[in-house]
Design a protein around this motif. Structure first.
Motif, PDB file in Angstrom:
ATOM      1  N   ASP B 356       2.453  24.498 -13.150  1.00 34.73           N
ATOM      2  CA  ASP B 356       0.799  24.148 -13.766  1.00 34.73           C
ATOM      3  C   ASP B 356       0.711  23.836 -14.831  1.00 34.73           C
ATOM      4  N   ILE B 357       1.298  23.517 -15.674  1.00 36.66           N
ATOM      5  CA  ILE B 357       1.549  22.954 -17.202  1.00 36.66           C
ATOM      6  C   ILE B 357      -0.094  21.335 -16.840  1.00 36.66           C
ATOM      7  N   ALA B 358      -0.880  22.042 -17.446  1.00 35.29           N
ATOM      8  CA  ALA B 358      -2.040  21.309 -17.671  1.00 35.29           C
ATOM      9  C   ALA B 358      -1.755  20.354 -18.857  1.00 35.29           C
ATOM     10  N   SER B 359      -2.168  18.693 -18.040  1.00 36.78           N
ATOM     11  CA  SER B 359      -2.125  17.498 -18.688  1.00 36.78           C
ATOM     12  C   SER B 359      -3.228  17.056 -19.744  1.00 36.78           C
ATOM     13  N   PRO B 360      -2.845  16.411 -21.223  1.00 37.58           N
ATOM     14  CA  PRO B 360      -4.459  16.714 -21.750  1.00 37.58           C
ATOM     15  C   PRO B 360      -5.189  14.960 -20.784  1.00 37.58           C
ATOM     16  N   GLY B 361      -3.925  14.986 -20.218  1.00 44.12           N
ATOM     17  CA  GLY B 361      -4.992  13.755 -19.435  1.00 44.12           C
ATOM     18  C   GLY B 361      -5.983  13.436 -18.502  1.00 44.12           C
ATOM     19  N   MET B 362      -6.743  12.608 -18.906  1.00 45.31           N
ATOM     20  CA  MET B 362      -7.798  13.117 -17.889  1.00 45.31           C
ATOM     21  C   MET B 362      -7.756  12.522 -16.193  1.00 45.31           C
ATOM     22  N   MET B 363      -6.976  10.743 -16.500  1.00 50.31           N
ATOM     23  CA  MET B 363      -6.630  10.843 -15.041  1.00 50.31           C
ATOM     24  C   MET B 363      -5.073  10.946 -14.791  1.00 50.31           C
ATOM     25  N   SER B 364      -4.511  11.980 -15.206  1.00 49.59           N
ATOM     26  CA  SER B 364      -3.043  12.091 -15.097  1.00 49.59           C
ATOM     27  C   SER B 364      -2.929  12.550 -13.337  1.00 49.59           C
ATOM     28  N   PHE B 365      -1.816  12.453 -12.704  1.00 46.97           N
ATOM     29  CA  PHE B 365      -2.387  12.716 -11.572  1.00 46.97           C
ATOM     30  C   PHE B 365      -1.318  14.285 -11.059  1.00 46.97           C
ATOM     31  N   PRO B 366       0.086  14.125 -11.473  1.00 48.44           N
ATOM     32  CA  PRO B 366       0.824  15.544 -11.320  1.00 48.44           C
ATOM     33  C   PRO B 366      -0.689  17.052 -11.798  1.00 48.44           C
ATOM     34  N   MET B 367       0.196  17.568 -10.590  1.00 51.03           N
ATOM     35  CA  MET B 367      -0.821  18.949 -10.239  1.00 51.03           C
ATOM     36  C   MET B 367       0.099  19.685  -9.518  1.00 51.03           C
ATOM     37  N   PRO B 368      -0.234  21.076  -9.798  1.00 52.16           N
ATOM     38  CA  PRO B 368       0.682  21.933  -9.112  1.00 52.16           C
ATOM     39  C   PRO B 368       0.059  21.310  -7.704  1.00 52.16           C
ATOM     40  N   GLY B 369       1.450  21.268  -7.265  1.00 55.32           N
ATOM     41  CA  GLY B 369       1.833  21.736  -5.602  1.00 55.32           C
ATOM     42  C   GLY B 369       3.716  21.278  -5.830  1.00 55.32           C
ATOM     43  N   VAL B 370       3.094  20.303  -4.548  1.00 52.00           N
ATOM     44  CA  VAL B 370       5.018  19.893  -3.529  1.00 52.00           C
ATOM     45  C   VAL B 370       4.933  18.612  -3.642  1.00 52.00           C
ATOM     46  N   THR B 371       5.672  17.351  -4.126  1.00 53.75           N
ATOM     47  CA  THR B 371       5.536  15.799  -4.429  1.00 53.75           C
ATOM     48  C   THR B 371       5.924  15.726  -3.522  1.00 53.75           C
ATOM     49  N   LEU B 372       5.856  14.291  -3.492  1.00 54.20           N
ATOM     50  CA  LEU B 372       7.029  13.463  -2.164  1.00 54.20           C
ATOM     51  C   LEU B 372       7.044  11.794  -2.453  1.00 54.20           C
ATOM     52  N   ALA B 373       7.953  12.011  -2.747  1.00 51.68           N
ATOM     53  CA  ALA B 373       7.782  10.432  -2.785  1.00 51.68           C
ATOM     54  C   ALA B 373       9.210   9.485  -1.901  1.00 51.68           C
ATOM     55  N   LEU B 374       8.547   8.646  -1.840  1.00 52.16           N
ATOM     56  CA  LEU B 374       8.740   7.274  -0.876  1.00 52.16           C
ATOM     57  C   LEU B 374       9.314   6.402  -0.953  1.00 52.16           C
ATOM     58  N   ASP B 375      10.108   5.188  -0.535  1.00 56.47           N
ATOM     59  CA  ASP B 375      10.149   3.941  -0.093  1.00 56.47           C
ATOM     60  C   ASP B 375       9.504   3.709   1.022  1.00 56.47           C
ATOM     61  N   PHE B 376       9.318   2.845   1.397  1.00 51.55           N
ATOM     62  CA  PHE B 376       9.084   1.567   2.509  1.00 51.55           C
ATOM     63  C   PHE B 376       9.241  -0.099   2.593  1.00 51.55           C
ATOM     64  N   ALA B 377      10.110  -0.162   3.281  1.00 50.27           N
ATOM     65  CA  ALA B 377      10.656  -1.988   2.838  1.00 50.27           C
ATOM     66  C   ALA B 377       8.890  -2.054   3.650  1.00 50.27           C
ATOM     67  N   PHE B 378       8.379  -3.506   2.781  1.00 51.99           N
ATOM     68  CA  PHE B 378       7.299  -4.050   3.607  1.00 51.99           C
ATOM     69  C   PHE B 378       7.116  -4.495   4.462  1.00 51.99           C
ATOM     70  N   ASN B 379       6.346  -3.458   5.972  1.00 52.49           N
ATOM     71  CA  ASN B 379       6.289  -4.460   7.467  1.00 52.49           C
ATOM     72  C   ASN B 379       4.993  -4.208   7.604  1.00 52.49           C
ATOM     73  N   GLY B 380       4.687  -5.658   6.609  1.00 54.48           N
ATOM     74  CA  GLY B 380       3.455  -5.287   7.205  1.00 54.48           C
ATOM     75  C   GLY B 380       1.858  -4.734   7.573  1.00 54.48           C
ATOM     76  N   GLU B 381       1.279  -4.811   8.541  1.00 54.75           N
ATOM     77  CA  GLU B 381       0.391  -3.896   9.194  1.00 54.75           C
ATOM     78  C   GLU B 381       0.854  -2.689   9.678  1.00 54.75           C
ATOM     79  N   LYS B 382       1.870  -2.343  10.355  1.00 52.31           N
ATOM     80  CA  LYS B 382       2.941  -0.843  10.457  1.00 52.31           C
ATOM     81  C   LYS B 382       2.767  -0.299   9.934  1.00 52.31           C
ATOM     82  N   THR B 383       3.931  -1.112   8.350  1.00 56.27           N
ATOM     83  CA  THR B 383       3.620   0.435   6.763  1.00 56.27           C
ATOM     84  C   THR B 383       2.683   0.954   6.600  1.00 56.27           C
ATOM     85  N   LEU B 384       1.068  -0.556   6.730  1.00 52.73           N
ATOM     86  CA  LEU B 384       0.010   0.636   5.798  1.00 52.73           C
ATOM     87  C   LEU B 384      -0.514   0.843   6.817  1.00 52.73           C
ATOM     88  N   LYS B 385      -0.252   0.720   8.343  1.00 52.43           N
ATOM     89  CA  LYS B 385      -0.903   1.574   8.551  1.00 52.43           C
ATOM     90  C   LYS B 385      -1.061   3.042   9.007  1.00 52.43           C
TER      91      LYS B 385
END
Ligand SMILES: Cc1cc2nc3c(=O)[nH]c(=O)nc-3n(C[C@H](O)[C@H](O)[C@H](O)COP(=O)(O)OP(=O)(O)OC[C@H]3O[C@@H](n4cnc5c(N)ncnc54)[C@H](O)[C@@H]3O)c2cc1C
Ligand SMILES: NC(=O)c1ccc[n+]([C@@H]2O[C@H](COP(=O)([O-])OP(=O)(O)OC[C@H]3O[C@@H](n4cnc5c(N)ncnc54)[C@H](OP(=O)(O)O)[C@@H]3O)[C@@H](O)[C@H]2O)c1
Lengths: 245, 447
Positions: B356-385
């Protein structure tokens, strides 16, 4: 620790080379223009570990100043272990074809200034009987090409001068290192379209650093240019003159 | 100084999706010699090392100002642990200088090939977010070059520009140099522990306790396993190793590893194999401890040059979300379920809690919580959907998606994730823009 004079210290290749020496705690005498850039480089080298960095502003086409540059360097630093000459311009071949003045200006900066500096430095190092003189020439000096032979001439002259100097100074135990970079991504080539042959200046800087430490005769940077140029210089002139290189 | 960065720069983003054409690229070599931005007809955008995945570092049809050539240190105070340097210096170069003096970066992302400018503009986070917040929390001042002049920004000077630029996606001006605080370390080694967890319940049950115990913490998690073992994985935890007095320095024995190029089929198979190997070697509840160099601990992927190639020509998409920790964390479970159902796996995901340490950044992404990072090979519409579906879950849970890794979120979702965007927009330099920004601020129907 090593005491190094860098002439044309604003060159990006020279800066990258200096950074390797800086991590060893080297001491620098930086020569070039303008002063504010020299100061920027000085601060960088100090932060990276240089023990000392002095700056000296000089336009290197001002030949009259050359003796003074070297005297101040020796006086300020006490003595010199190595010198690296790096200044230069790529020049505009088309403009040099159209104007004698432009062509001679290129030669003045890229060849004559080196000859002047090297003549003075050779005498200093010959007397000292140790040290290293390194100059950045170019693969462009290995063979004249239609697309940049004025620059190539200056580099070929520099290379030949260094060859002779090497023989002379070998007797005094002074290393004379000719550096021949290929294509390097620096301000000099900012307007040249980049291809896979371009090397990062840090890669070239590392080759120069190692070449100077080992007192090599000729350093191609990166190394593969040795082989590219071996091929290029062996292409028969009858064919070469028709190639657009 | 071995950063293999500017050879044949392609001015793409790390995911290779999307690829766009720029009108021109301008290299900036000296901070005192930035071209007059007003002379350009098109908009401009700073570009560091292109380690952003999506389109936040791209400016289609416009101009990129390549800041990665500005690589001068300005000052390093080895007593106080303060560095001032130009924005194009990479984290790698900074580590080379500071580590021998017993200092480390206050915060580092999972690659050292990012520039200081990029680290500030995306307000990057690392494995110590729960202890140290984001990179921006440690920035004491920087110079911002805008079309109307130069500004020194700090927590006390030009405060609003300071806040807007941290996490400001390169839109508020060019950061020419920055100053930031370092972290003292007793050695360049990490006392690492790997601890297996059986499922998400267990992850959440011990997370808080783990945060207490370890300064650096993240986990790999399997998102294709069934409901009961959903989210099973491994905590990768560590603290800097403090060698006992009089002990033989092992620093010299442990060498950072050397980068190599993998053939293009290897990443997925390799990571899956590595994951399984580790998972099943570690008995549940047991801690497997080792002393490792900081390189493999922080930057495992840096050992594989250009690993984006592993995904082939179509590129890939990253997706990083954060949602508040709440109740039985149904949102996270739902994300796992959707991915498993879709068959579009990312087999491995990175799972971590933000503090919960707040950043001075106005648009900073992190916020208290749980984060997940994933990667997906780009398979067109299926992936986007699939990613659109995940967006619905994240939005309902009042979470966010990371712009630095995004190439496709809709304007509606962006505005829901970052309701402060309109306030931020006041600080954008009118000469600056990016493909990302135009996309997420496009009017909803006018797309
Ligand atoms: C393997 C890998 C792991 C990663 N792990 C993490 C992680 O753990 N945590 C995390 O937060 N991120 C992570 N990232 C993302 C990465 O840290 C960010 O995208 C970072 O901003 C990239 O920096 P860059 O120098 O490459 O900038 P770019 O990608 O070139 O640009 C990023 C943004 O910064 C702006 N910018 C760049 N330089 C300047 C400047 N001088 N002035 C103003 N604006 C500027 C650009 O306009 C753009 O908006 C990871 C990326 C990779 C490839
Ligand atoms: N880049 C390549 O592909 C390449 C290939 C082969 C050889 N080289 C050689 O490598 C050397 C270094 O070049 P680089 O690539 O590092 O490019 P660079 O960064 O442009 O370095 C050249 C430097 O010389 C300086 N200079 C020019 N005229 C000067 C003068 N009269 N007095 C003082 N300084 C002067 C320039 O200063 P200003 O910028 O202020 O003019 C510039 O800093 C040159 O000898 C070049 O010929 C380069």
């Amino acid at each position: 620790m090593l005491k190094i004079m860098i002439i044309g210290a604003t060159s990006v290749i020279a800066q990258e080379t200096a950074r390797f020496f800086a991590t060893e705690g080297a001491e620098f005498f930086l020569v070039g223009i303008p002063m504010d850039r020299l100061t920027v480089i000085k601060d960088d080298l100090i932060a990276r570990g240089a023990k000392r960095a002095e700056v000296y502003e000089a336009d290197l086409t001002d030949f009259g100043k050359h003796p003074q540059i070297i005297e101040s360097a020796v006086q300020t630093m006490g003595s010199l272990d190595a010198v690296l000459i790096a200044h230069g311009t790529l020049g505009n071949q088309k403009a040099a074809e159209a104007s004698v003045e432009v062509a001679l200006k290129e030669i003045n900066l890229n060849l004559l200034s080196n000859i002047s500096l090297l003549t003075l430095l050779a005498n200093y190092f010959e007397q000292q009987r140790r040290g290293c003189i390194a100059v950045i020439s170019s693969v462009a000096g290995d063979r004249g090409r239609g697309s940049n032979y004025v620059y190539g001439t200056a580099k070929a002259g520099t290379t030949a001068f260094m060859q002779g100097l090497r023989s002379r100074l070998a007797k005094s135990g002074v290393a004379v290192v000719t550096i021949k970079p290929g294509l390097v991504d620096t301000p000099m080539t900012a307007d040249v379209k980049k291809n896979f042959l371009f090397a990062a200046p840090a890669t070239v800087g590392k080759s120069i650093y190692l070449g100077m430490k080992k007192g090599k005769n000729t350093v191609y940077a990166p190394w593969f240019w040795r082989y590219i140029m071996a091929v290029i210089i062996h292409i028969p002139e009858s064919i070469f003159k028709k190639m657009s290189l | 100084m071995t950063t293999p960065l500017n050879r044949l720069k392609q001015y793409k983003s790390w995911g290779r999706y999307p690829t766009v054409e720029h009108k021109a690229i301008h290299q900036i070599h000296w901070r005192s010699d930035v071209p007059d931005i007003n002379k350009f007809e098109e908009t401009v955008l700073p570009y560091g090392y292109g380690r952003s995945y999506g389109d936040s570092c791209l400016n289609e049809g416009g101009i990129l100002l390549d800041t990665s050539y500005m690589q001068q240190f300005m000052a390093f105070d080895a007593e106080q642990g303060l560095v001032r340097c130009e924005a194009g210096i990479s984290l790698e170069q900074i580590l080379e200088v500071i580590v021998p003096h017993g200092w480390f970066l206050p915060v580092t992302p999972g690659t050292k090939f990012v520039s200081i400018g990029g680290a500030i503009a995306n307000d990057v986070h690392g494995k110590n977010h729960h202890r140290a917040g984001t990179f921006g929390c440690h920035v004491t001042q920087f110079e911002l070059l805008r079309s109307d002049g130069r500004y020194i920004c700090s927590p006390t000077e030009n405060v609003e520009l300071y806040q807007a630029t941290i996490g400001g996606l390169g839109l508020t001006g060019i950061i020419t140099w920055a100053e930031f605080k370092l972290k003292r370390i007793p050695s360049p080694l990490i006392d690492q522990e790997k601890i297996r967890f059986a499922n998400l319940d267990e992850f959440f049950a011990v997370s808080a306790e783990m945060d207490q115990k370890f300064e650096y913490l993240m986990s790999w998690s399997d998102c294709l396993s069934g409901e009961s073992s959903m989210g099973r994985g491994i905590f990768m935890a560590g603290n800097f190793y403090d060698p006992p007095l009089g002990s033989e320095p092992i620093a010299n024995k442990l060498k950072p590893f050397v980068p190599f190029d993998l053939p293009s089929f290897a990443l997925n198979t390799l990571s899956v194999k590595a994951f399984n190997a580790v998972l099943y070697r570690i008995p549940l509840g047991k801690h497997v401890r080792s002393i490792v160099h900081y390189e493999p601990f922080y930057y495992p992927l840096d050992a594989i040059n250009n690993w984006y190639r592993l995904y082939g020509k179509r590129g890939f998409l990253q997706y990083q979300l954060v949602v508040p920790i709440e109740g039985d964390n149904e949102a996270i479970r739902e994300v796992y379920r959707r991915i498993a159902q879709s068959g579009e796996g990312s087999f491995l995901v990175v799972l971590k809690t933000f503090g919960d340490i707040a950043s001075p950044g106005m648009m900073s992404f992190p916020m208290p919580g749980v984060t997940l990072a994933l990667d997906f090979a780009f398979n067109g519409e299926k992936t986007l959907k699939l990613l659109d579906e995940l967006d619905v879950i994240v939005r309902e849970a009042k979470g966010r998606v990371y712009p630095a890794k995004d190439a496709r979120m809709s304007p509606e979702n962006f505005r829901a994730y970052f309701p402060q965007w309109e306030q931020f927009a006041h600080y954008i330099d009118p000469k600056f823009s990016s493909s990302f920004w135009r996309r997420v601020t496009a009017s909803a129907n006018g797309r």
